[in-house]
Every structure is written in structure tokens, then in C-alpha cells.
Design an enzyme around this catalytic site. Structure first.
Site, PDB file in Angstrom:
ATOM      1  N   ASP A 148       0.956  -1.171   0.053  1.00  0.00           N
ATOM      2  CA  ASP A 148       0.030   0.035   0.030  1.00  0.00           C
ATOM      3  C   ASP A 148       0.946   1.107  -0.054  1.00  0.00           C
ATOM      4  O   ASP A 148       1.360   1.568   1.174  1.00  0.00           O
ATOM      5  CB  ASP A 148      -0.598  -0.113   1.128  1.00  0.00           C
ATOM      6  CG  ASP A 148      -1.837   1.186   1.461  1.00  0.00           C
ATOM      7  OD1 ASP A 148      -1.689   2.005   0.349  1.00  0.00           O
ATOM      8  OD2 ASP A 148      -2.280   1.355   2.651  1.00  0.00           O
ATOM      9  N   GLU A 197      -0.815  10.675   0.323  1.00  0.00           N
ATOM     10  CA  GLU A 197      -2.128  10.092   0.403  1.00  0.00           C
ATOM     11  C   GLU A 197      -2.424   9.579   1.889  1.00  0.00           C
ATOM     12  O   GLU A 197      -3.476   9.800   2.417  1.00  0.00           O
ATOM     13  CB  GLU A 197      -2.144   9.047  -0.526  1.00  0.00           C
ATOM     14  CG  GLU A 197      -3.376   8.574  -0.650  1.00  0.00           C
ATOM     15  CD  GLU A 197      -3.746   7.397   0.441  1.00  0.00           C
ATOM     16  OE1 GLU A 197      -5.040   6.970   0.516  1.00  0.00           O
ATOM     17  OE2 GLU A 197      -2.949   6.843   1.223  1.00  0.00           O
TER      18      GLU A 197
END
Length: 345
Positions: free
Chosen positions: A187, A221
Site C-alpha cells: 500500500d 495520500e
């Protein structure tokens, strides 16, 4: 579709082994720029340091943007303890027990690098017994034990380690013979590698795209504002991030996962139908799922006020925000969906 699995793995291994906790991403961005130069991809950088690759299509007014983020979980030095260990504060949302016993590096503002291990303040059952087992795994009870002969705060200060220095977690990247990838930071580095390969594939095969297509490599993010700026002509925005297999979830490590809804609400139904239709037409293995504790670059772009239709896809990443795992089947399925989406009308 003839995909070069070795090249995808090459990109993936490289991005996984370059530390990039959120707020400290310049090294990995430099690497990405080098790779973009090699394949002669046109790109520009935003004021915050994100990279945007733009590939011209037939329709330049109704553009598409796909994003993946290079910033990862990590930590920062919160203080120097009297015994020469480091107090830490987390970067990103993860369980503190997931980093217990992990090797790490401390990178100072002057560029010095020191190795260490993250432990609890009571790491030994031989000393602390049940207290060691029952100690709450909170930032206040964790510390970095440096691989240096230091015994006091003054010893550490002589090394020029200071509050605010970044703590990078060892990725422990492993590719198994049976196609599994075990590492931290899948991720979202799995999707960064996928988008790098997609750019290379489009340019090398001189694909004619129906719409100008932008690839955004974002760098904030994990803290919620990675895609607060996107190319202004964007009409469709696809966040290429991850699916999350687990208890009571529909996602899988062996296919591309398409998100219908996360904590920011439902994704655009027309986009989801377009993505699933592409999968059906091209025999791409996929799963649709919802994620209750998830947000994406698409969420950030919507919060920033962009009038866009959004989608979220990605490989299935087991044990997200811990020591993660996926399979190359999932990476390849995601790559196929991205490429076919870019070619679709």
C-alpha cells in the site's frame, strides 16, 4: 495482453526498497523521475512534489487521471530519552504492535542514516514477565533502540539525531517462487509499479488513447491530501490503490479489487460499471468490495472540490498497514484492467 512480468517486478522491487514515509519522499520521487527519463515520458511536478505524467489522447478536453501514492507509513522522532533510546510518533494509521521488533533506519535532516530496532519499553519476558505481555502497544510505550553505543540523551545528540527526524521501517521485501509478494508498503507501492509499467507499455507500443490520460504519483495520500490538486480538465479519476482481503470481505489476493464504497461514501456507479464491463469483456478476474475504514486519493480530490467521477481499484493486499502480502495474479489483473481502461472509449 502480453505483459512483461519481470519488468513489473523490477519496478516493484525498486520502489519497495526505497524508504518513503509520508513527508519524506524526495528519494523515491528522484528514482521515478529517472525511470520516466529512460522511457522518454513527459512529466511535470506540482508545488508539493507530486509527479504528473501526461499522455496525449484524441480528446484533450475530457481528460482521465489515474493516481497511485508513494508515501508510506513510518514514524518520526518525538524525543530523545535519558537512556539513549528514541521516543517516536507514528506517521499514518497503523497498529503499534505491527511494528514491534521491526528494524528501521533513522534519517537525519543533515542526511545521516542510523539503524535501529523498534521495541516496547519492556521487550523481555525474562525481565518483565506478564508486564511485558500485557503492556499496551501505544506510541508512549514504544521506542527505537539505536545500533550505536549510546547511553544517554547527550550521546545521541552528539550523533546529530534530533526531534523531527524520520524513522523508516524496513520493508523486508520477499518474492516467493509461487508468486507471492511479502513486504511492507504494498500500500501503495504495488500500484506505483503498475502505473510505471503502464506508462512504459503505452509509450513503447505507441497506443492511441481516446482521451488524454494523466498519471498522478502522489506523495501525501497517507495523511489525506495527496490528490488535492489534479489536472484541471480531468473528468474521470481512478485511484489505483489496493483491495483489502480479510474477515467478512469479498476481496482477494488473486484478482483486481474494485471498490464500491469506502469511508468517504460510494464511488461513481457509471465508472464502476465501466470497470466491471472491461473485466468481463477481457476475462480479467475481479471482485467488488466495500471498505468501512478506507479513504483514497479519489476521496481527497472530491473533498478538494473537483467535479469528477471517481473509481477505486487495486490488487488485493492482505494485512494492510502491517506486514502485507499479495500475489502476482492480483498485480497482473490490476495492470490489465488499467491498460484496458486507458484504451477504452
Amino acid at each position: 495482453m502480453n505483459l512483461n512480468e519481470r519488468k513489473i517486478k523490477y519496478y516493484l522491487n525498486n520502489v519497495l526498497t526505497i524508504p518513503s514515509p509520508t513527508g519524506y519522499t524526495s528519494k523515491i520521487m528522484d528514482y521515478i523521475k529517472e525511470e520516466l527519463h529512460i522511457i522518454s515520458a513527459y512529466y511535470y511536478t506540482t508545488n508539493k512534489g507530486a509527479i504528473i505524467v501526461s499522455i496525449k489522447g484524441k480528446d484533450d478536453e475530457n481528460q482521465r487521471t489515474l493516481s497511485a501514492h508513494v508515501d508510506t507509513l513510518g514514524a518520526m522522532v518525538k524525543g530523545i530519552n535519558s537512556n539513549g533510546t528514541l521516543a517516536l510518533t507514528p506517521l499514518g494509521g497503523y497498529m503499534m504492535n505491527s511494528i514491534e521488533g521491526e528494524n528501521c533506519t533513522v534519517e537525519t535532516i543533515e542526511g545521516k542514516v542510523f539503524t535501529g530496532t523498534i521495541q516496547t519499553k519492556k521487550p523481555s519476558v525474562h525481565i518483565s514477565g506478564n508486564d511485558a505481555r500485557e503492556l499496551k502497544r501505544t506510541p508512549e510505550n514504544m521506542e527505537v533502540v539505536l545500533d550505536e553505543k549510546v547511553f544517554s540523551k547527550e550521546d545521541v545528540e552528539k550523533l546529530e539525531i534530533n526531534v523531527g527526524d524520520f524513522i523508516c521501517l524496513d520493508s523486508r521485501t520477499s518474492f516467493t517462487e509461487k508468486g507471492f509478494i511479502k513486504t511492507r508498503h504494498l500500500d501503495d507501492k504495488a500500484s506505483v509499479a503498475i502505473l510505471l509499467y503502464v506508462i512504459k507499455y503505452i509509450l513503447e507500443n505507441s497506443l492511441d488513447l481516446p482521451y488524454t490520460t494523466n498519471i498522478l504519483i502522489s506523495n501525501y495520500e497517507e495523511v489525506g491530501h495527496g490528490a488535492c490538486y489534479i489536472p484541471p480538465k480531468t473528468k474521470e479519476f481512478i485511484s489505483v490503490d489496493m483491495g483489502a482481503p480479510g474477515l467478512d470481505q469479498n476481496s482477494s489476493e488473486y484478482c483486481v479489487c474494485i471498490c464500491a464504497k469506502d469511508s468517504s461514501g460510494p464511488y461513481d456507479l457509471d465508472i464502476r460499471k465501466k470497470l466491471t464491463d472491461i473485466c468481463k469483456k477481457n476475462n480479467i478476474n475481479y471482485k467488488i468490495d466495500t471498505y468501512p475504514h478506507y479513504g483514497s486519493d479519489a476521496s481527497a480530490a472530491l473533498r478538494a472540490g473537483y467535479d469528477i467521477k471517481t473509481g477505486l481499484i487495486g490488487p488485493g493486499i492482505f494485512a494492510s498497514h502491517a506486514y502485507e502480502r499479495t500475489h502476482m495474479d492480483s498485480v497482473l489483473a490490476t495492470t490489465e484492467l488499467v491498460l484496458n481502461y486507458c484504451k477504452s472509449n
